[in-house]
Design an enzyme around this catalytic site. Structure first.
Site, PDB file in Angstrom:
ATOM      1  N   CYS A 272       1.708  -3.921  10.459  1.00 57.81           N
ATOM      2  CA  CYS A 272       2.721  -3.242   9.628  1.00 57.81           C
ATOM      3  C   CYS A 272       2.877  -1.761   9.967  1.00 57.81           C
ATOM      4  O   CYS A 272       3.988  -1.272  10.183  1.00 57.81           O
ATOM      5  CB  CYS A 272       2.414  -3.442   8.147  1.00 57.81           C
ATOM      6  SG  CYS A 272       0.892  -2.656   7.553  1.00 57.81           S
ATOM      7  N   HIS A 320      -0.193  -1.801   2.875  1.00 61.07           N
ATOM      8  CA  HIS A 320       0.969  -2.348   3.585  1.00 61.07           C
ATOM      9  C   HIS A 320       2.098  -1.324   3.562  1.00 61.07           C
ATOM     10  O   HIS A 320       2.193  -0.501   2.644  1.00 61.07           O
ATOM     11  CB  HIS A 320       1.432  -3.661   2.940  1.00 61.07           C
ATOM     12  CG  HIS A 320       2.445  -4.400   3.767  1.00 61.07           C
ATOM     13  ND1 HIS A 320       2.127  -5.017   4.960  1.00 61.07           N
ATOM     14  CD2 HIS A 320       3.781  -4.598   3.591  1.00 61.07           C
ATOM     15  CE1 HIS A 320       3.215  -5.580   5.463  1.00 61.07           C
ATOM     16  NE2 HIS A 320       4.229  -5.329   4.668  1.00 61.07           N
ATOM     17  N   HIS A 332       9.712  -5.135   8.149  1.00 57.38           N
ATOM     18  CA  HIS A 332       8.253  -4.991   8.174  1.00 57.38           C
ATOM     19  C   HIS A 332       7.617  -6.126   8.957  1.00 57.38           C
ATOM     20  O   HIS A 332       8.251  -7.144   9.261  1.00 57.38           O
ATOM     21  CB  HIS A 332       7.694  -4.940   6.746  1.00 57.38           C
ATOM     22  CG  HIS A 332       7.697  -6.266   6.031  1.00 57.38           C
ATOM     23  ND1 HIS A 332       6.695  -6.667   5.178  1.00 57.38           N
ATOM     24  CD2 HIS A 332       8.598  -7.295   6.048  1.00 57.38           C
ATOM     25  CE1 HIS A 332       6.964  -7.860   4.688  1.00 57.38           C
ATOM     26  NE2 HIS A 332       8.103  -8.268   5.180  1.00 57.38           N
TER      27      HIS A 332
END
Length: 358
Positions: A272, A320, A332
């Site tokens: 990510c 994240h 993402h």
């Protein structure tokens, strides 16, 4: 003694540097196939979990793997920085040793000159002359010679002190690198354990259940997104991206479809924060490598002030990150087994928003 100690330390550091500068491949070790295990009566008697419970457990495992991945990436980044610092210090040590050698050669040359002149420097010999003019010139030369000698000795002492400092700093950086390598090893072990456990859970499901699991995952994301939108979060979000933000968004969206791999930062796969950091690097705005450091170091902005290119940080541990691309969506890299994709910005728990080019 100082010279031998410094030279030995410098040689050791130069040798170590050759090992440190070798590229570190941030890839997970292959996860062994689970072998057959005996099922105990207690295990067989345990109630079967619902598919929703399995989904939540898998999601938790991957989130833990994401947090461990951040720890791995940060340790790797710090080790690389410290390797670069050791390279700089090693050069400083070599330069310092060369300077000391030069100053000692000059001091030796002065001593040899005095020996050839009966143990007296040229200025002192002129002081003993009976000629008044030569006497005054000799006084000035003697004074200049004393100042030059004093300055050379002072410079030599400073060079030796600097060399000792460089050596000490290099040793400290070496210790930090070793500590970071230990952190990386622990993080790698945790990542592999969490991913292996999640993959084992998924592998135990029938194909129909795996398909249904994906549907449940998408339903949960859609429900969270709908709740976020109904809160009026998008009401005032209509700002245009900056020029750099447009470049970052263009890079990130061009990676859609590439697989998630922990520790990866392209070009074939990403995790990510690997995706977001590389997107902003493409926009000539370098940012921290990990989502936690992006949250800690980049300027925070209110959600209502969000614009495309901004980064949305998720979960209470900032484990994240996704890039806002407009219209309530982010791009993402979700988790292992998934690919870079577009999804709703409110599909996960939002911690906050940061702006790399503020």
């Amino acid at each position: 003694m100082n010279r031998r100690h410094c030279a030995t330390a410098a040689i050791t550091l130069v040798c170590a540097l050759a090992l440190l500068t070798a590229p570190v491949q941030a890839m997970a070790a292959p996860i062994p196939e689970p072998g057959p295990t005996a099922t105990s009566p207690a295990a067989s008697a345990a109630p079967k979990k619902s598919l929703e419970e399995v989904r939540e457990e898998i999601d938790t495992l991957y989130r833990k793997a994401g947090a461990a991945t951040d720890a791995y990436n940060l340790a790797e980044e710090q080790a690389e920085q410290q390797s670069g610092e050791i390279a700089r210090l090693t050069k400083s040590i070599a330069d310092g040793q060369a300077r000391i050698a030069e100053l000692k050669d000059r001091a030796g040359a002065q001593a040899r000159e005095q020996y050839r002149n009966g143990g007296l420097p040229p200025g002192a010999q002129l002081v003993l002359s009976g000629d008044p003019d030569l006497f005054m010139d000799g006084v000035n030369q003697a004074r200049q010679g004393q100042q030059a000698t004093k300055g050379m000795l002072t410079e030599l002492e400073q060079a030796q002190e600097d060399l000792e400092t460089y050596t000490k700093d290099a040793s400290l950086n070496w210790e930090k690198i070793e500590a970071n390598r230990v952190k990386q090893a622990k993080a790698r072990k945790s990542i592999n354990a969490q991913i292996a456990a999640a993959e084992k859970l998924e592998s135990q499901l029938a194909k129909e259940e795996q398909a249904r699991l994906l549907e449940l995952e998408q339903d949960a994301a859609s429900t969270a997104q709908a709740a976020w939108l109904s809160s009026g979060a998008l009401k005032d979000i209509n700002r245009e991206a900056s020029a750099a933000g447009k470049q970052a968004v263009a890079f990130a969206t061009a990676q859609i479809g590439k697989p998630y791999v922990w520790g990866a930062e392209g070009p074939g796969s990403y995790d990510c924060s690997g995706l977001t950091s590389q997107a902003w690097a493409a926009a000539k705005r370098p940012i921290p490598r990990t989502s936690q450091e992006q949250w800690r170091q980049l300027p925070h902005i209110a959600i209502q002030d969000m614009r495309p290119g901004d980064l949305i940080i998720y979960h209470s541990d900032a484990s994240h990150v996704g890039m806002y691309v407009g219209d309530g969506s982010i791009v993402h890299a979700p988790r292992p087994g998934r690919h870079v994709t577009l999804t709703g910005a409110g599909s996960m728990q939002i911690l906050g928003v940061v702006r790399p080019d503020k």
